[in-house]
Design an enzyme around this catalytic site. Structure first.
Site, PDB file in Angstrom:
ATOM      1  CG  ASP A  18      -2.213   2.711   6.704  1.00 42.16           C
ATOM      2  OD1 ASP A  18      -2.514   2.493   5.199  1.00 42.16           O
ATOM      3  OD2 ASP A  18      -2.339   3.638   6.749  1.00 42.16           O
ATOM      4  CG  ASP A  78      -1.865   1.245   1.676  1.00 38.62           C
ATOM      5  OD1 ASP A  78      -2.308   1.449   0.642  1.00 38.62           O
ATOM      6  OD2 ASP A  78      -1.450   1.678   2.729  1.00 38.62           O
TER       7      ASP A  78
HETATM    8 MG   LIG Z   1      -2.823   3.416   3.297  1.00 39.28          MG
END
Ligand SMILES: [Mg+2]
Length: 382
Positions: free
Chosen positions: A312, A119
């Protein structure tokens, strides 16, 4: 003047079948496996984090907006109040630091090709108030470049592909932008890259592009009277950021967004960290993007691959869940706080992600079989 280049979307998406018949475009493939499931019991109510109901009360929207805003006092209290020392310890036992158990992780990769999925926001770059400034450090870029020398590496982001590419600027990576709705292979790269990969691999929502453009313009107009509201066109989704909107105006903003969205039944609304997101109703998410990429790489039905996904966002949970359900590879959640997650391991912040990437490269270089130029490309599925 358009208000663009914002974002750090994260929202909850839905699971769906990977397109069948997608051929192996790249040198690699995925297997099936046993189930997994959500683990942990932290975090704010999951119900609040899912798709907002168009017909729901605006108060419910605002409550949900508060709950999903990490810096909001209530949300922060919910997050910090839950874990007692004992429960925090129990969480870290369930999701140990990927640095602490590094050897255990690498031992799982014996005979397998590691494929990295990363990510961007909050994983490779810090979360900042102005998402335009979420730049990646040169040190992190170097770490990702090194990882990509040894392992096929993809960036999977909520941002539109061009924007995330402008931050990362590594042509040898795969990019899946707009929550995986816009996937492209490396523009360069001698190893696991074929000429075909230079083309866009997959845009499952391309028919929605004119509609997304239209609703973007409408939302720009409608949200103008609300100070601090920012609308971002992420190509396959539109993000309405309220990070800089006075909380007293959140209900007005939600009302505007809802009234606009009512005219577009083919679009749906999800929410993330101080952002409302409008996206196509198609069932596509980061988990589907991960499966598509694995398939494209040639790992459709084999066990000699170890996908590692680091993220996250709540949207990353879709990818964590895919890996858990397949019983293949694992997710690493970047978080300082215990959270409900399908990830197997944890890292606290981007600096630890960088440490992990360094360790991975060092480990690979030290391995007798380290051959940066020759990734094992399966010629047939077992
Ligand atoms: Mg992120």
């Amino acid at each position: 003047m358009t208000k663009k280049n914002v974002v750090v979307p994260e929202a909850v998406a839905i699971a769906v079948p990977v397109p069948h018949g997608s051929t192996a475009i790249f040198p690699y493939p995925p297997p099936r496996s046993n189930g997994g499931g959500s683990t942990g019991s932290f975090g704010i109510g999951r119900k609040l984090l899912t798709q907002l109901e168009l017909g729901g009360r605006i108060n419910a929207w605002v409550e949900s907006m508060k709950a999903s805003s990490p810096t909001h006092a209530k949300a922060a209290a919910a997050l910090t109040a839950v874990p007692s020392l004992e429960s925090a310890n129990s969480w870290i036992m369930k999701h140990p630091s990927a640095l602490e158990v590094f050897d255990e992780i690498t031992s799982q990769s014996k005979g397998k090709q590691i494929v990295m999925f990363l990510d961007y926001d909050g994983t490779l770059s810090p979360i900042v108030d102005d998402p335009d400034l979420a730049v990646m450090s040169d040190a992190m870029r170097a770490a990702v470049r090194n990882v990509a020398r040894y392992f096929p590496t993809a960036i999977v982001s909520g941002r539109c592909r061009d924007k995330v590419y402008n931050f990362v600027r590594l042509a040898e990576l795969y990019y899946a932008g707009s929550h995986g709705m816009d996937i492209k292979g490396p523009a360069k790269g001698p190893r696991y890259t074929k000429a075909k990969s230079k083309a866009v691999l997959f845009q499952p929502a391309s028919e929605f592009l004119p509609m997304i453009d239209e609703i973007y313009k409408v939302l720009l107009e409608k949200t103008k009277p609300i100070p601090g509201a920012r609308v971002e066109n992420n190509k396959f989704c539109v993000s309405v950021h309220y990070r800089c909107v006075d909380e007293k105006r959140w209900s007005s903003l939600a009302e505007e967004v809802r009234s606009v969205l009512k005219e577009y039944p083919k679009l749906r609304l999800t929410q993330g960290r101080k952002v409302l997101e409008i996206r196509p109703t198609i069932k596509w998410d980061k988990g589907k993007a991960l499966e598509f990429l694995l398939e494209s790489l040639g790992f459709a039905n084999c066990n000699n691959v170890l996908p590692v996904y680091i993220g996250d966002d709540r949207t990353d949970e879709d990818a964590f869940k895919v890996l858990r359900d397949r019983g293949q590879g694992f997710g690493i959640l970047v978080s300082k706080l215990p959270k409900e997650t399908n990830a197997s391991y944890s890292l606290q912040e981007p600096s630890e992600v960088m440490d992990f990437l360094h360790r991975l490269v060092e480990w690979k270089r030290a391995s007798p079989k380290a051959r940066p130029k020759s990734v094992n490309i399966p010629t047939s599925n077992p």
